[in-house]
Design an enzyme around this catalytic site. Sequence first.
Site, mmCIF file in Angstrom:
data_model
loop_
_atom_site.group_PDB
_atom_site.id
_atom_site.type_symbol
_atom_site.label_atom_id
_atom_site.label_comp_id
_atom_site.label_asym_id
_atom_site.label_seq_id
_atom_site.Cartn_x
_atom_site.Cartn_y
_atom_site.Cartn_z
ATOM 1 N N ARG A 171 -10.512 -23.516 4.257
ATOM 2 C CA ARG A 171 -11.225 -24.524 4.542
ATOM 3 C C ARG A 171 -12.190 -24.754 3.208
ATOM 4 N NH1 ARG A 171 -16.402 -23.268 5.658
ATOM 5 N NH2 ARG A 171 -16.842 -21.079 5.786
ATOM 6 N N ARG A 175 -18.069 -32.910 3.894
ATOM 7 C CA ARG A 175 -18.821 -33.788 4.901
ATOM 8 C C ARG A 175 -19.002 -35.245 4.654
ATOM 9 N NH1 ARG A 175 -23.922 -29.997 3.465
ATOM 10 N NH2 ARG A 175 -23.272 -28.078 4.328
ATOM 11 N N ARG A 248 -11.718 -8.871 -8.844
ATOM 12 C CA ARG A 248 -12.028 -9.735 -10.210
ATOM 13 C C ARG A 248 -13.357 -9.358 -10.796
ATOM 14 N NH1 ARG A 248 -9.181 -12.195 -13.090
ATOM 15 N NH2 ARG A 248 -10.346 -14.214 -13.440
ATOM 16 N N ARG A 279 -19.731 -21.319 -14.357
ATOM 17 C CA ARG A 279 -20.877 -21.861 -13.993
ATOM 18 C C ARG A 279 -22.129 -21.337 -14.814
ATOM 19 N NH1 ARG A 279 -22.553 -19.189 -7.966
ATOM 20 N NH2 ARG A 279 -22.459 -17.114 -8.600
ATOM 21 N N GLU A 299 -21.751 -17.500 -16.834
ATOM 22 C CA GLU A 299 -20.764 -16.504 -15.959
ATOM 23 C C GLU A 299 -19.420 -17.004 -16.202
ATOM 24 O OE1 GLU A 299 -20.158 -16.028 -11.128
ATOM 25 O OE2 GLU A 299 -22.495 -16.090 -11.721
ATOM 26 N N TYR A 347 -15.255 -9.088 1.069
ATOM 27 C CA TYR A 347 -16.285 -10.155 0.463
ATOM 28 C C TYR A 347 -17.481 -10.502 1.216
ATOM 29 C CZ TYR A 347 -18.525 -13.721 -2.072
ATOM 30 O OH TYR A 347 -19.415 -14.481 -2.865
ATOM 31 N N ASP A 349 -21.208 -11.405 2.326
ATOM 32 C CA ASP A 349 -22.327 -12.182 2.088
ATOM 33 C C ASP A 349 -23.703 -11.072 2.439
ATOM 34 O OD1 ASP A 349 -21.604 -14.490 1.011
ATOM 35 O OD2 ASP A 349 -21.497 -15.529 3.043
#
Length: 367
Positions: A171, A175, A248, A279, A299, A347, A349
């Site tokens: 996904r 929006r 990574r 970024r 980065e 991964y 958060d």
Amino acid sequence: MKKYDYVLVGSGLYAGVWAYEAKKRGKTCLVVEKRDHIGGNVYCEDVEGIHVHRYGAHIFHTSDRQVWDYVNHLAEFNRYTNSPVANYKGEMYNMPFNMNTFSKMWGISTPAEAKAIIEEQKKAVAGEPKNLEEQAISLVGTDIYQKLVKGYTEKQWGRDCKDLPAFIIRRLPVRFTYDNNYFNDLYQGIPIGGYNVIINKLFEGCDIETGVDYLEHREHYDALGETVVYTGTIDAYYQYQFGKLEYRSLRFESEVLNEENHQGVAVVNYTDRETPYTRVIEHKHFEFGTQPKTVITREYPADWKEGMEAYYPVNDEKNQALYQQYAALAEKEDHVIFGGRLAEYKYYDMDKVIASALKRTAECMGE
């Protein structure tokens, strides 16, 4: 009787919550950290009065009220809202993909117009998407894929989008409103004073040893504690006996600029393939800073090799199968608890790490 109830290997958020909950219950902790500071990847450095996120941008966001209350009793949070922008060869687009993005890209103004263009472009993929490129086009069409997804993703993963599995971007946030808030979560912000405020609270009252590799002195540390809470890489703990998990990595280049405001936003993604970094972070904007100078960090994604910092697990089928072999060994341990991003090869958060640690501490120590 051993000297400590817990030996905590690593000092990120998982170990921090463990330490805090253990101390509340009158238990003792020794923290063993490989780096020269505690805090894991949320550690901040003070440069020119700016809290610099040394290991990349960390924006706290959650819909979990328990976790939000938990971090707010450790520090006060500001109202920072993550609204990054994308730079494609000098063209600036809002992220995540929303009506501001579509209006800029196609010169349109209504959701119906945007939907019609995307639906038409999605026809470029026939049938089930076979790779990441086809998956992305089937979600957002060819224009957005070419300008805002392809180059960034190829830099991030170090390979062509056609060679990446479709599931990596099942996904993409799309929006059809003029809303640049990247996260859908109820709560978000940055701790006022930086993340070290939280880290110092979590580890208060612990004995701490930095610059020490637990795995090189395992017997010594195991003898000191009743239970080891291990937050390092799980394959290293088991001496890579089934083989190495893949990650990574990232490389950061920071510099102080003699200007007040360099890019006008905390995070700019560079989405063309030619720019080597993914970024640029301008740290002062996380806390609405007005200092006369600014600090930026570029980065760069990198292939992970042993000895480098592991940031992102490569969660493909091969690596997941390998991780399951290590997880089966971990299940059998009586006095070792594995938790966090590296030990669970996940991964995570920040809010999920905290929730996981709270759940596990409650199970092991009682409410």
